[in-house]
Design a protein around this motif. Sequence first.
Motif, PDB file in Angstrom:
ATOM      1  N   ILE A  12       0.835  -1.199   0.000  1.00  0.00           N
ATOM      2  CA  ILE A  12       0.000   0.000   0.000  1.00  0.00           C
ATOM      3  C   ILE A  12       0.871   1.251   0.000  1.00  0.00           C
ATOM      4  N   ILE A  13       1.945   1.215   0.774  1.00  0.00           N
ATOM      5  CA  ILE A  13       2.847   2.375   0.848  1.00  0.00           C
ATOM      6  C   ILE A  13       3.448   2.675  -0.523  1.00  0.00           C
ATOM      7  N   LEU A  14       3.889   1.604  -1.215  1.00  0.00           N
ATOM      8  CA  LEU A  14       4.465   1.801  -2.541  1.00  0.00           C
ATOM      9  C   LEU A  14       3.422   2.334  -3.514  1.00  0.00           C
ATOM     10  N   LEU A  15       2.174   1.841  -3.387  1.00  0.00           N
ATOM     11  CA  LEU A  15       1.092   2.326  -4.252  1.00  0.00           C
ATOM     12  C   LEU A  15       0.855   3.812  -4.029  1.00  0.00           C
ATOM     13  N   LEU A  16       0.860   4.241  -2.756  1.00  0.00           N
ATOM     14  CA  LEU A  16       0.673   5.661  -2.453  1.00  0.00           C
ATOM     15  C   LEU A  16       1.815   6.502  -3.030  1.00  0.00           C
ATOM     16  N   ILE A  17       3.035   5.950  -2.975  1.00  0.00           N
ATOM     17  CA  ILE A  17       4.176   6.659  -3.557  1.00  0.00           C
ATOM     18  C   ILE A  17       4.008   6.807  -5.064  1.00  0.00           C
ATOM     19  N   VAL A  18       3.528   5.713  -5.719  1.00  0.00           N
ATOM     20  CA  VAL A  18       3.317   5.746  -7.166  1.00  0.00           C
ATOM     21  C   VAL A  18       2.229   6.754  -7.528  1.00  0.00           C
ATOM     22  N   VAL A  19       1.130   6.776  -6.751  1.00  0.00           N
ATOM     23  CA  VAL A  19       0.044   7.726  -7.006  1.00  0.00           C
ATOM     24  C   VAL A  19       0.549   9.162  -6.839  1.00  0.00           C
ATOM     25  N   ALA A  20       1.336   9.396  -5.777  1.00  0.00           N
ATOM     26  CA  ALA A  20       1.903  10.732  -5.562  1.00  0.00           C
ATOM     27  C   ALA A  20       2.813  11.115  -6.729  1.00  0.00           C
ATOM     28  N   MET A  21       3.572  10.129  -7.234  1.00  0.00           N
ATOM     29  CA  MET A  21       4.441  10.386  -8.370  1.00  0.00           C
ATOM     30  C   MET A  21       3.622  10.730  -9.613  1.00  0.00           C
ATOM     31  N   MET A  22       2.496  10.014  -9.808  1.00  0.00           N
ATOM     32  CA  MET A  22       1.620  10.314 -10.943  1.00  0.00           C
ATOM     33  C   MET A  22       1.112  11.748 -10.887  1.00  0.00           C
ATOM     34  N   VAL A  23       0.658  12.157  -9.690  1.00  0.00           N
ATOM     35  CA  VAL A  23       0.141  13.518  -9.528  1.00  0.00           C
ATOM     36  C   VAL A  23       1.241  14.538  -9.822  1.00  0.00           C
ATOM     37  N   ALA A  24       2.446  14.261  -9.325  1.00  0.00           N
ATOM     38  CA  ALA A  24       3.565  15.176  -9.565  1.00  0.00           C
ATOM     39  C   ALA A  24       3.909  15.245 -11.050  1.00  0.00           C
ATOM     40  N   VAL A  25       3.902  14.085 -11.726  1.00  0.00           N
ATOM     41  CA  VAL A  25       4.207  14.061 -13.161  1.00  0.00           C
ATOM     42  C   VAL A  25       3.149  14.819 -13.957  1.00  0.00           C
ATOM     43  N   ILE A  26       1.877  14.617 -13.606  1.00  0.00           N
ATOM     44  CA  ILE A  26       0.795  15.322 -14.304  1.00  0.00           C
ATOM     45  C   ILE A  26       0.930  16.836 -14.109  1.00  0.00           C
ATOM     46  N   ALA A  27       1.207  17.242 -12.858  1.00  0.00           N
ATOM     47  CA  ALA A  27       1.392  18.675 -12.586  1.00  0.00           C
ATOM     48  C   ALA A  27       2.576  19.227 -13.380  1.00  0.00           C
ATOM     49  N   GLY A  28       3.665  18.451 -13.432  1.00  0.00           N
ATOM     50  CA  GLY A  28       4.829  18.880 -14.195  1.00  0.00           C
ATOM     51  C   GLY A  28       4.548  18.988 -15.678  1.00  0.00           C
ATOM     52  N   ILE A  29       3.798  18.030 -16.213  1.00  0.00           N
ATOM     53  CA  ILE A  29       3.439  18.052 -17.635  1.00  0.00           C
ATOM     54  C   ILE A  29       2.609  19.290 -17.958  1.00  0.00           C
ATOM     55  N   ILE A  30       1.602  19.565 -17.132  1.00  0.00           N
ATOM     56  CA  ILE A  30       0.742  20.728 -17.371  1.00  0.00           C
ATOM     57  C   ILE A  30       1.564  22.023 -17.303  1.00  0.00           C
ATOM     58  N   TYR A  31       2.452  22.101 -16.313  1.00  0.00           N
ATOM     59  CA  TYR A  31       3.286  23.301 -16.153  1.00  0.00           C
ATOM     60  C   TYR A  31       4.188  23.506 -17.367  1.00  0.00           C
ATOM     61  N   MET A  32       4.844  22.432 -17.815  1.00  0.00           N
ATOM     62  CA  MET A  32       5.777  22.552 -18.936  1.00  0.00           C
ATOM     63  C   MET A  32       5.047  22.771 -20.257  1.00  0.00           C
ATOM     64  N   GLU A  33       3.882  22.127 -20.430  1.00  0.00           N
ATOM     65  CA  GLU A  33       3.151  22.277 -21.691  1.00  0.00           C
ATOM     66  C   GLU A  33       2.608  23.695 -21.864  1.00  0.00           C
ATOM     67  N   ARG A  34       2.351  24.357 -20.755  1.00  0.00           N
ATOM     68  CA  ARG A  34       1.824  25.721 -20.838  1.00  0.00           C
ATOM     69  C   ARG A  34       2.929  26.767 -20.738  1.00  0.00           C
ATOM     70  N   GLY A  35       4.157  26.323 -20.422  1.00  0.00           N
ATOM     71  CA  GLY A  35       5.264  27.263 -20.276  1.00  0.00           C
ATOM     72  C   GLY A  35       5.723  27.827 -21.609  1.00  0.00           C
ATOM     73  N   GLN A  36       6.094  29.089 -21.610  1.00  0.00           N
ATOM     74  CA  GLN A  36       6.558  29.736 -22.837  1.00  0.00           C
ATOM     75  C   GLN A  36       7.472  30.917 -22.515  1.00  0.00           C
ATOM     76  N   ARG A  37       8.275  31.277 -23.482  1.00  0.00           N
ATOM     77  CA  ARG A  37       9.142  32.451 -23.387  1.00  0.00           C
ATOM     78  C   ARG A  37       8.542  33.537 -24.280  1.00  0.00           C
ATOM     79  N   LYS A  38       8.286  34.688 -23.702  1.00  0.00           N
ATOM     80  CA  LYS A  38       7.677  35.784 -24.454  1.00  0.00           C
ATOM     81  C   LYS A  38       8.748  36.772 -24.892  1.00  0.00           C
ATOM     82  N   LEU A  39       8.987  36.823 -26.195  1.00  0.00           N
ATOM     83  CA  LEU A  39       9.935  37.787 -26.744  1.00  0.00           C
ATOM     84  C   LEU A  39       9.207  39.100 -27.005  1.00  0.00           C
ATOM     85  N   PRO A  40       9.670  40.218 -26.436  1.00  0.00           N
ATOM     86  CA  PRO A  40       8.995  41.505 -26.653  1.00  0.00           C
ATOM     87  C   PRO A  40       9.128  41.965 -28.108  1.00  0.00           C
TER      88      PRO A  40
END
Length: 435
Positions: free
Chosen positions: A213-241
């Motif tokens: 169960i502990i390992l499953l919770l770690i995997v679920v936490a990792m999934m949430v972190a990966v999803i958050a990271g994906i959303i952050y990076m996919e929306r990230g951009q550099r704005k050139l003036p």
Amino acid sequence: MGALSSFKNILRIEELKKRVLFTFALLIVYRIGAHVPTPGINGEQLSKFLTDKGGALMGFFDMFSGGALSRVTIFALGIMPYISASIIFQLLTVVIPAIAKLAKEGEEGRKKITQYTRYGTVLISMVQSFGISVGLETMANGQFIQHPGWAFRILTMLTLTAGTAFIMWLGEQITERGIGNGISLIIFAGIVARLPNAIITTGRLIKAGELSIILLLIVVAMMVAVIAGIIYMERGQRKLPVQYAKRVVGRKVYGGQSTHLPLKINTSGVIPPIFASSIIMFPATIAGFIAVPWVQAFAKQLTPGSALHDLIYVMMIVFFCYFYTAIVFNPVDISDNLKKYGGYIPGIRPGKNTSDYIFRVLSRLTFVGAIYLSVVCVLPSILISKFRVPFYFGGTSLLIVVGVALDTVSQIESHLLTRSYDGLLKKGKLKGRRG
């Protein structure tokens, strides 16, 4: 309540409602076809045999076909032959001047290249399906085949090739008459369809004591972190003036405003991992069905988790990140357009200096995006080989699911906003991505 209201707005727009329902209908057709068995094959016994023998490699390939490959249904090849053909013709646009000229001819040129891609899809499907039919005859002394021989091989070739051609047609129809990118949504549907099986497998592993169960919770936490990271990076951009010079026409003054040129961290979206997976799958799929020792040894080396597989996978992801970005984003064209309309980047001279500057910034962003994609996509290997968790929890599948979901929601938002409705997400509008 806000989200519910936004979804109700979809039903109020007749065109958008038809597009969404049309997309769902075709995805249901795809999932039904993924369960239609190929004639002359004992699908249930073969699926069990391939799952037991194939392990992570079969799970990796099966992810993109929604389970159709392990059962060898009519959609066993999935959409990957089409993607492989697309890769080939995109590479040829750089190598062969005639195809490059076609690509620059606008809509008519695009139609011709699309037609050639379809022919290439059929050819690749025939080669792969023939390899599968021969492999099935030699596998376990042909115990899964009712009537081996050339009749079975030809029938299998025709069935699997027709199945891929039909999936290709479904994808094109979704893109034109539905919502979102049809090819990406088909892969998305195949991955999501395996979620119930992943949950059941997780339950069995926990019950058998192979997954704590502990390992499953770690995997679920990792999934949430990966999803958050994906959303952050996919929306990230550099704005050139970008500054536009003032122009006087008669008594009116035009221009003079400041804006920005958005450069995404991951311009290529989910295309690089899909392309890389397609290329790795092409030889490994055929090799896995051929009962020859050295061929089997080669297929084993391409198993997710092996050093060779991960090295090739990462190299291909990096290559396609740069390659696809170069195709969809041309710094010279951007520089020329800015100069044409009186725009310039402060501190940078218009013309070649501007294009060089944009290219330099874009190259650095693409490098960061390639590293991000590589890190996310090798997570499945770690999770499978080290923790023995269901493949669905891998980074490649999460990347595709989250990326395609963001694209689709972004398109729905565009339809809503053009008709003065609130978007699906109140705070901040999703930035559309290429792919």
